[in-house]
Design an enzyme around this catalytic site. Structure first.
Site, PDB file in Angstrom:
ATOM      1  N   LYS A 100       0.840  -1.196   0.000  1.00  0.00           N
ATOM      2  CA  LYS A 100       0.000   0.000   0.000  1.00  0.00           C
ATOM      3  C   LYS A 100       0.878   1.251   0.000  1.00  0.00           C
ATOM      4  O   LYS A 100       1.930   1.269   0.653  1.00  0.00           O
ATOM      5  CB  LYS A 100      -0.908  -0.030   1.241  1.00  0.00           C
ATOM      6  CG  LYS A 100      -1.969   1.068   1.276  1.00  0.00           C
ATOM      7  CD  LYS A 100      -2.861   0.910   2.508  1.00  0.00           C
ATOM      8  CE  LYS A 100      -3.974   1.943   2.552  1.00  0.00           C
ATOM      9  NZ  LYS A 100      -4.847   1.776   3.733  1.00  0.00           N
ATOM     10  N   SER A 145      -9.789   1.840   2.781  1.00  0.00           N
ATOM     11  CA  SER A 145      -8.898   2.558   1.908  1.00  0.00           C
ATOM     12  C   SER A 145      -7.899   1.670   1.147  1.00  0.00           C
ATOM     13  O   SER A 145      -7.367   2.110   0.130  1.00  0.00           O
ATOM     14  CB  SER A 145      -8.114   3.602   2.714  1.00  0.00           C
ATOM     15  OG  SER A 145      -7.277   2.997   3.667  1.00  0.00           O
ATOM     16  N   SER A 191      -9.967  -0.513   6.929  1.00  0.00           N
ATOM     17  CA  SER A 191      -9.329  -0.298   5.626  1.00  0.00           C
ATOM     18  C   SER A 191      -8.627  -1.512   5.021  1.00  0.00           C
ATOM     19  O   SER A 191      -8.264  -1.477   3.851  1.00  0.00           O
ATOM     20  CB  SER A 191      -8.335   0.866   5.705  1.00  0.00           C
ATOM     21  OG  SER A 191      -9.021   2.086   5.621  1.00  0.00           O
TER      22      SER A 191
END
Lengths: 95, 484
Positions: free
Chosen positions: B77, B152, B176
């Site tokens: 990420k 996210s 997330s």
């Protein structure tokens, strides 16, 4: 809790977000809606309840006083938007 | 080959049936083939990946005893710092930021001989539930390109779902990792707060953030957790604990396991198909010998959303004060004095949702409102945690849906922050209490995935992984792949 224009601009200033006149109304409405949803907390009885800042509490986290290698100045300054030799360059703080 | 699990690929690498270079090239081909449609990645690190793969193959050829992650392609990420590789947080503010150091998890994966394929898209600064808040582009759900992948960590989840890498790392502040795992039908674990170092994770809400894996099954989550869960003195909230071998806890016998089903997670706003799928899935655990109490009540769940949206923005407003256009990142210079430069930098550098949350946090912490909002939220946080503690005296795991809905359409919730926030209503109580939880695939409705959340007490990841693994031995949901 309804936020008026003055309050939105004041919070915007505290956070240094450069909130523009055109954003104030929409932002004020959205923030007021969200704050309204927070009202539910006032119904909870929290007398005598201690606040939680960390879910897994630790006590006295102390590091050993050891000298370890740190990043060279050039690497730290590599991402600087403006630099001057070995310094970050900023606009005048005192005028 | 790009759809192998870590444990499958590891066996094939060890026995020299495949090479890491072959595996890496298969994933790279997949990226070239589908990423223009899915848009999961902000940066692809092809050269680095091939170099690391060659190195892994050398180790194997030399007869070195490799570990489970050696030579296995991973996606990271874009809020986890990677030395020398762009780390943008999907924000204009960090659009040109190349970290001079690695996050601790990246150092660990390097030691393991991992192969880094690239950096995944996300909501800006991890604030969001759909990746629509990314300043770069929106990631598309591989099961229906018109829908969101969740967020996210939407890029990480979509990338694993389509096989752009064998696994990914994400971060989870209020859901997330788990919500996008549910939306993309992969397995995503949010470990106990403090078990994985946050050093080098760009801070959003420091008392809630946690790094964790997104994989194809629970077995793979165990393997990644074995590597990344470690005490780290660079993170002062890192907890020293006796780490078990998470791979050893995987068995299929759930006899004696006590499962609680909290009814507050099945009420307002839940899509009926989601409820049906989760209840059916829990019955499967009964078949495996688990005892299920269907009538558990956690009444403070009702307050979790408000608590979260006071605490997380408050911490964010403090953490994001560092972006002043001086030390790194975006900087607006074409203006008068220092204050104006700082304001313009933040005005143009941050997106709408980030500004909204900074405003909210600044307000909640400001003079006159601190007691009514922030302190009150911290006290209710205590009550939520106590309620979970009491539940875990009776139950080994609690099971809920991961999200009350299936993946929604792109654009459907962008104008209504509250509707977007409700997408995480089942996951954020877990961060408030610091607990570990996993989302695993538990069914489909109209060809769209449904995720099931399994929660346990702090540091009981073994129980979660055991339950998830047993479920995955008798179901095939996690093996379904999107047709792309």
């Amino acid at each position: 809790m309804k936020l008026d224009r003055k309050e939105v601009l004041h919070i915007g200033l505290l956070a240094r977000l450069g909130i523009t006149e055109s954003e104030v109304d929409k932002l004020g409405e959205q923030l007021s809606n969200i704050l309204e949803n927070f009202e539910v907390l006032q119904k909870v009885n929290t007398n005598g309840v201690l606040p939680t800042a960390q879910s897994i509490p630790l006590k006295n986290v102390i590091k050993k006083d050891e000298i370890k290698p740190c990043l060279p100045q050039s690497e730290i300054l590599a991402n600087a938007p403006r630099k001057d030799g070995e310094f970050f360059r900023v606009k005048a703080v005192l005028e | 080959m790009n759809q192998l699990t870590i444990h499958e690929a590891h066996q094939l690498l060890k026995t020299k049936k495949i090479s890491s270079v072959e595996l890496t090239k298969a994933c790279l081909n997949r990226i070239h083939q589908v990423d223009s449609k899915v848009q999961a990645l902000i940066t692809v690190t092809e050269n680095i990946a091939l170099k690391q793969a060659h190195k892994a193959d050398e180790l194997i050829a030399n007869g070195t005893n490799i570990n489970a992650l050696t030579g296995i392609p991973a996606i990271i990420k874009d809020n986890i710092c990677t030395k020398g590789i762009l780390t943008t947080c999907a924000s204009k503010m960090l659009g040109n930021f190349v970290p001079p150091y690695n996050a601790t998890v990246i150092d660990i994966l390097n030691t393991c001989g991992a192969v880094f394929m690239g950096k995944a898209n996300m909501d800006e600064f991890a604030m969001g539930s759909s990746t629509e808040n990314s300043a770069m582009f929106t990631t598309h759900n591989p099961w229906d390109l018109n829908r969101v992948p969740g967020g996210s960590s939407g890029g990480s989840a979509a990338a694993v779902a389509v096989g752009e890498a064998i696994y990914a790392l994400g971060s989870d502040t209020g859901g997330s990792i788990r919500q996008p795992a549910g939306f993309c039908s992969v397995t995503g674990l949010k470990p106990t707060y403090g078990s994985v170092s946050r050093y080098g994770l760009v801070a959003f809400a420091s008392s809630l953030d946690q790094i964790g894996p997104l994989t194809q099954d629970a077995n793979d989550c165990a393997l990644v957790l074995n590597a990344i869960a470690n005490f780290d003195d660079k993170d002062s909230t890192s907890v020293p604990y006796a780490k078990p071998d998470y791979n050893q806890c995987l068995n299929t016998d759930l006899k004696g396991l006590k499962v609680g089903v909290p009814k507050e997670y099945f009420v307002t706003g839940i899509q009926p198909e989601v409820e049906t799928a989760i209840r059916t899935a829990i019955k499967k655990l009964e078949d495996l010998g688990a005892y299920v109490d269907w009538e558990v009540s956690l009444p403070h769940t009702l307050y979790a959303l408000a608590v979260y949206y006071i605490i997380a923005p408050s911490e964010a407003s403090a953490n994001l004060a560092r972006y002043d256009g001086v030390k790194y990142g975006f900087s607006y210079q074409d203006t008068g004095n220092m204050w104006q430069a700082m304001e313009k930098t933040r005005q143009y550098g941050f997106g709408d949702e980030v500004k909204r949350r900074i405003m909210l946090g600044t307000y909640a912490l400001s003079a006159g409102y601190y007691d009514a909002y922030y302190l009150k939220a911290q006290k209710v946080r205590t009550l939520i945690r106590q309620e979970f503690d009491q539940a875990f005296e009776k139950y080994d795991v609690l099971i809920t849906p991961t999200s009350p809905s299936i993946p929604f359409k792109i654009g459907e919730k962008t104008n209504d922050p509250i509707q977007m926030y409700l997408s995480d209503v089942c996951t954020l109580p877990i961060n408030i209490a610091g607990l570990p939880a996993i989302s695993i695939p538990a069914g489909f409705t109209d060809d769209l995935p449904i995720g099931m959340q399994i929660i346990a007490k702090p540091f009981a990841e073994e129980t979660i992984l055991k339950t998830a693994h047993a479920f995955q031995q008798i179901t095939n949901w996690h093996k379904q792949k999107p047709a792309l």
